[in-house]
Design a protein around this motif. Structure first.
Motif, PDB file in Angstrom:
ATOM      1  N   ASP A  39     -80.153  78.681  18.026  1.00 12.60           N
ATOM      2  CA  ASP A  39     -79.956  79.264  16.691  1.00 12.60           C
ATOM      3  C   ASP A  39     -79.586  78.201  15.662  1.00 12.60           C
ATOM      4  OD1 ASP A  39     -80.524  81.792  17.688  1.00 12.60           O
ATOM      5  OD2 ASP A  39     -78.421  82.459  17.703  1.00 12.60           O
ATOM      6  N   ILE A  40     -78.643  77.329  16.000  1.00 11.14           N
ATOM      7  CA  ILE A  40     -78.206  76.325  15.019  1.00 11.14           C
ATOM      8  C   ILE A  40     -79.316  75.306  14.776  1.00 11.14           C
ATOM      9  CG2 ILE A  40     -77.028  74.664  16.553  1.00 11.14           C
ATOM     10  CD1 ILE A  40     -75.622  75.937  13.213  1.00 11.14           C
ATOM     11  N   ASN A  41     -80.065  74.968  15.814  1.00  4.99           N
ATOM     12  CA  ASN A  41     -81.215  74.077  15.626  1.00  4.99           C
ATOM     13  C   ASN A  41     -82.237  74.708  14.691  1.00  4.99           C
ATOM     14  OD1 ASN A  41     -81.049  71.526  17.061  1.00  4.99           O
ATOM     15  ND2 ASN A  41     -80.888  72.746  18.912  1.00  4.99           N
ATOM     16  N   GLN A  42     -82.514  75.983  14.896  1.00 10.27           N
ATOM     17  CA  GLN A  42     -83.472  76.696  14.047  1.00 10.27           C
ATOM     18  C   GLN A  42     -82.947  76.778  12.611  1.00 10.27           C
ATOM     19  OE1 GLN A  42     -86.396  77.358  15.023  1.00 10.27           O
ATOM     20  NE2 GLN A  42     -87.189  78.663  13.444  1.00 10.27           N
ATOM     21  N   PHE A  43     -81.658  77.013  12.453  1.00  3.58           N
ATOM     22  CA  PHE A  43     -81.060  77.075  11.118  1.00  3.58           C
ATOM     23  C   PHE A  43     -81.291  75.772  10.358  1.00  3.58           C
ATOM     24  CE2 PHE A  43     -77.633  76.223   8.171  1.00  3.58           C
ATOM     25  CZ  PHE A  43     -77.612  77.374   7.402  1.00  3.58           C
ATOM     26  N   PHE A  44     -80.990  74.650  10.996  1.00  4.82           N
ATOM     27  CA  PHE A  44     -81.177  73.364  10.324  1.00  4.82           C
ATOM     28  C   PHE A  44     -82.647  73.109  10.009  1.00  4.82           C
ATOM     29  CE2 PHE A  44     -76.986  72.172  12.293  1.00  4.82           C
ATOM     30  CZ  PHE A  44     -76.315  72.008  11.093  1.00  4.82           C
ATOM     31  N   LYS A  45     -83.518  73.466  10.934  1.00  2.72           N
ATOM     32  CA  LYS A  45     -84.947  73.287  10.706  1.00  2.72           C
ATOM     33  C   LYS A  45     -85.416  74.126   9.511  1.00  2.72           C
ATOM     34  CE  LYS A  45     -89.284  73.383  13.267  1.00  2.72           C
ATOM     35  NZ  LYS A  45     -89.914  73.676  14.566  1.00  2.72           N
ATOM     36  N   VAL A  50     -86.654  75.736   3.327  1.00  2.66           N
ATOM     37  CA  VAL A  50     -86.425  76.725   2.266  1.00  2.66           C
ATOM     38  C   VAL A  50     -85.389  76.296   1.223  1.00  2.66           C
ATOM     39  CG1 VAL A  50     -87.085  78.625   3.787  1.00  2.66           C
ATOM     40  CG2 VAL A  50     -84.669  78.030   3.562  1.00  2.66           C
ATOM     41  N   TYR A  51     -84.777  75.157   1.405  1.00  3.88           N
ATOM     42  CA  TYR A  51     -83.728  74.724   0.472  1.00  3.88           C
ATOM     43  C   TYR A  51     -84.290  74.636  -0.940  1.00  3.88           C
ATOM     44  CZ  TYR A  51     -79.438  72.343  -0.876  1.00  3.88           C
ATOM     45  OH  TYR A  51     -78.237  72.022  -1.467  1.00  3.88           O
ATOM     46  N   PRO A  52     -83.570  75.137  -1.951  1.00  5.30           N
ATOM     47  CA  PRO A  52     -84.129  75.226  -3.301  1.00  5.30           C
ATOM     48  C   PRO A  52     -84.341  73.905  -4.037  1.00  5.30           C
ATOM     49  CG  PRO A  52     -81.911  76.157  -3.234  1.00  5.30           C
ATOM     50  CD  PRO A  52     -82.279  75.804  -1.837  1.00  5.30           C
ATOM     51  N   CYS A  53     -83.808  72.814  -3.540  1.00  3.81           N
ATOM     52  CA  CYS A  53     -84.101  71.491  -4.109  1.00  3.81           C
ATOM     53  C   CYS A  53     -85.188  70.874  -3.236  1.00  3.81           C
ATOM     54  CB  CYS A  53     -82.837  70.629  -4.113  1.00  3.81           C
ATOM     55  SG  CYS A  53     -83.131  68.871  -4.414  1.00  3.81           S
ATOM     56  N   GLU A  54     -86.394  70.800  -3.768  1.00  6.43           N
ATOM     57  CA  GLU A  54     -87.542  70.363  -2.962  1.00  6.43           C
ATOM     58  C   GLU A  54     -87.350  68.963  -2.388  1.00  6.43           C
ATOM     59  OE1 GLU A  54     -92.261  69.535  -3.650  1.00  6.43           O
ATOM     60  OE2 GLU A  54     -91.352  71.195  -4.754  1.00  6.43           O
ATOM     61  N   MET A  55     -86.891  68.019  -3.199  1.00 10.49           N
ATOM     62  CA  MET A  55     -86.675  66.653  -2.740  1.00 10.49           C
ATOM     63  C   MET A  55     -85.586  66.618  -1.650  1.00 10.49           C
ATOM     64  SD  MET A  55     -85.318  63.324  -4.845  1.00 10.49           S
ATOM     65  CE  MET A  55     -83.689  64.031  -5.001  1.00 10.49           C
ATOM     66  N   CYS A  56     -84.511  67.360  -1.869  1.00 14.56           N
ATOM     67  CA  CYS A  56     -83.414  67.412  -0.891  1.00 14.56           C
ATOM     68  C   CYS A  56     -83.898  68.006   0.427  1.00 14.56           C
ATOM     69  CB  CYS A  56     -82.258  68.253  -1.424  1.00 14.56           C
ATOM     70  SG  CYS A  56     -81.654  67.775  -3.057  1.00 14.56           S
ATOM     71  N   ASP A  59     -86.067  65.469   2.264  1.00 13.52           N
ATOM     72  CA  ASP A  59     -85.239  64.412   2.845  1.00 13.52           C
ATOM     73  C   ASP A  59     -84.473  64.911   4.067  1.00 13.52           C
ATOM     74  OD1 ASP A  59     -86.135  62.697   0.886  1.00 13.52           O
ATOM     75  OD2 ASP A  59     -84.220  62.604  -0.194  1.00 13.52           O
ATOM     76  N   PHE A  60     -83.921  66.122   3.973  1.00 14.10           N
ATOM     77  CA  PHE A  60     -83.160  66.690   5.086  1.00 14.10           C
ATOM     78  C   PHE A  60     -84.072  66.913   6.291  1.00 14.10           C
ATOM     79  CE2 PHE A  60     -81.051  70.109   7.466  1.00 14.10           C
ATOM     80  CZ  PHE A  60     -79.808  69.538   7.643  1.00 14.10           C
ATOM     81  N   ALA A  61     -85.259  67.460   6.053  1.00 16.06           N
ATOM     82  CA  ALA A  61     -86.211  67.694   7.141  1.00 16.06           C
ATOM     83  C   ALA A  61     -86.566  66.380   7.831  1.00 16.06           C
ATOM     84  CB  ALA A  61     -87.458  68.394   6.613  1.00 16.06           C
ATOM     85  N   GLN A  62     -86.758  65.315   7.057  1.00  7.38           N
ATOM     86  CA  GLN A  62     -87.065  64.009   7.649  1.00  7.38           C
ATOM     87  C   GLN A  62     -85.873  63.482   8.446  1.00  7.38           C
ATOM     88  OE1 GLN A  62     -88.289  61.703   4.225  1.00  7.38           O
ATOM     89  NE2 GLN A  62     -90.458  62.102   4.641  1.00  7.38           N
ATOM     90  N   LEU A  63     -84.671  63.636   7.902  1.00  6.94           N
ATOM     91  CA  LEU A  63     -83.471  63.173   8.604  1.00  6.94           C
ATOM     92  C   LEU A  63     -83.349  63.826   9.969  1.00  6.94           C
ATOM     93  CD1 LEU A  63     -80.648  63.022   5.905  1.00  6.94           C
ATOM     94  CD2 LEU A  63     -81.439  61.143   7.338  1.00  6.94           C
ATOM     95  N   ILE A  64     -83.507  65.151  10.017  1.00  2.02           N
ATOM     96  CA  ILE A  64     -83.306  65.827  11.298  1.00  2.02           C
ATOM     97  C   ILE A  64     -84.468  65.615  12.260  1.00  2.02           C
ATOM     98  CG2 ILE A  64     -81.700  67.496  10.313  1.00  2.02           C
ATOM     99  CD1 ILE A  64     -83.897  69.617  10.609  1.00  2.02           C
ATOM    100  N   ASP A  79     -69.729  65.741  14.477  1.00  2.00           N
ATOM    101  CA  ASP A  79     -69.974  64.300  14.375  1.00  2.00           C
ATOM    102  C   ASP A  79     -71.391  64.026  13.889  1.00  2.00           C
ATOM    103  OD1 ASP A  79     -67.421  63.633  15.205  1.00  2.00           O
ATOM    104  OD2 ASP A  79     -68.009  63.164  17.268  1.00  2.00           O
ATOM    105  N   TRP A  80     -72.357  64.758  14.442  1.00  3.08           N
ATOM    106  CA  TRP A  80     -73.749  64.580  14.025  1.00  3.08           C
ATOM    107  C   TRP A  80     -73.903  64.893  12.538  1.00  3.08           C
ATOM    108  CZ3 TRP A  80     -76.864  68.431  11.984  1.00  3.08           C
ATOM    109  CH2 TRP A  80     -78.171  68.033  11.683  1.00  3.08           C
ATOM    110  N   LEU A  81     -73.369  66.040  12.116  1.00  5.16           N
ATOM    111  CA  LEU A  81     -73.511  66.451  10.717  1.00  5.16           C
ATOM    112  C   LEU A  81     -72.823  65.463   9.784  1.00  5.16           C
ATOM    113  CD1 LEU A  81     -74.612  68.553   8.733  1.00  5.16           C
ATOM    114  CD2 LEU A  81     -72.437  69.777   9.002  1.00  5.16           C
ATOM    115  N   CYS A  82     -71.657  64.986  10.175  1.00 11.69           N
ATOM    116  CA  CYS A  82     -70.946  64.006   9.356  1.00 11.69           C
ATOM    117  C   CYS A  82     -71.778  62.726   9.230  1.00 11.69           C
ATOM    118  CB  CYS A  82     -69.584  63.713   9.964  1.00 11.69           C
ATOM    119  SG  CYS A  82     -68.553  62.646   8.938  1.00 11.69           S
TER     120      CYS A  82
END
Length: 116
Positions: A39-45, A50-56, A59-64, A79-82
């Motif tokens: 569930d948490i993996n799917q949430f981050f994915k 769907v995040y409303p800032c397209e650039m953000c 970037d987040f999708a690439q990071l994960i 620790d991972w999130l930090c």
């Protein structure tokens, strides 16, 4: 911050989102089930889609993709999130957070009692 009665700007949205994510990680189980980990993996994915800032979101999708969530325990996820958050902070010139203080910051409150 001035966002209580106005649409969030990118900075306010980011602050609120990171606060939510860190709080979720702080309350994540110490011994999560496979369903909780999925569930948490799917949430981050999905957040990266769907995040409303397209650039953000991009970037987040690439990071994960390069640093997938570590979901084996509450401590591991925090620790991972930090680490991910600090990577973003470094990129945008913000202060690096001491990851040993995650639970104090987002779950337990500061040891000096200032959150009581």
């Amino acid at each position: 911050m001035g966002y209580h009665d106005c649409p969030l700007n990118r900075e306010s949205l980011g602050f609120c989102t990171w606060s939510l994510l860190h709080t979720m990680a702080a309350y994540y189980p110490d011994e999560p089930t496979l369903d909780q980990q999925n569930d948490i993996n799917q949430f981050f994915k999905l957040l990266g889609r769907v995040y409303p800032c397209e650039m953000c979101a991009r970037d987040f999708a690439q990071l994960i993709t390069f640093r997938p969530p570590v979901t084996s325990s509450q401590e591991a996820l925090s620790d991972w999130l930090c680490g991910i958050h600090n990577q973003v902070n470094k990129k945008i010139g913000k202060t690096i957070f001491d990851c040993t203080e995650c639970n104090e910051r987002w779950r337990d409150g500061w040891k000096d009692g200032s959150c009581d």
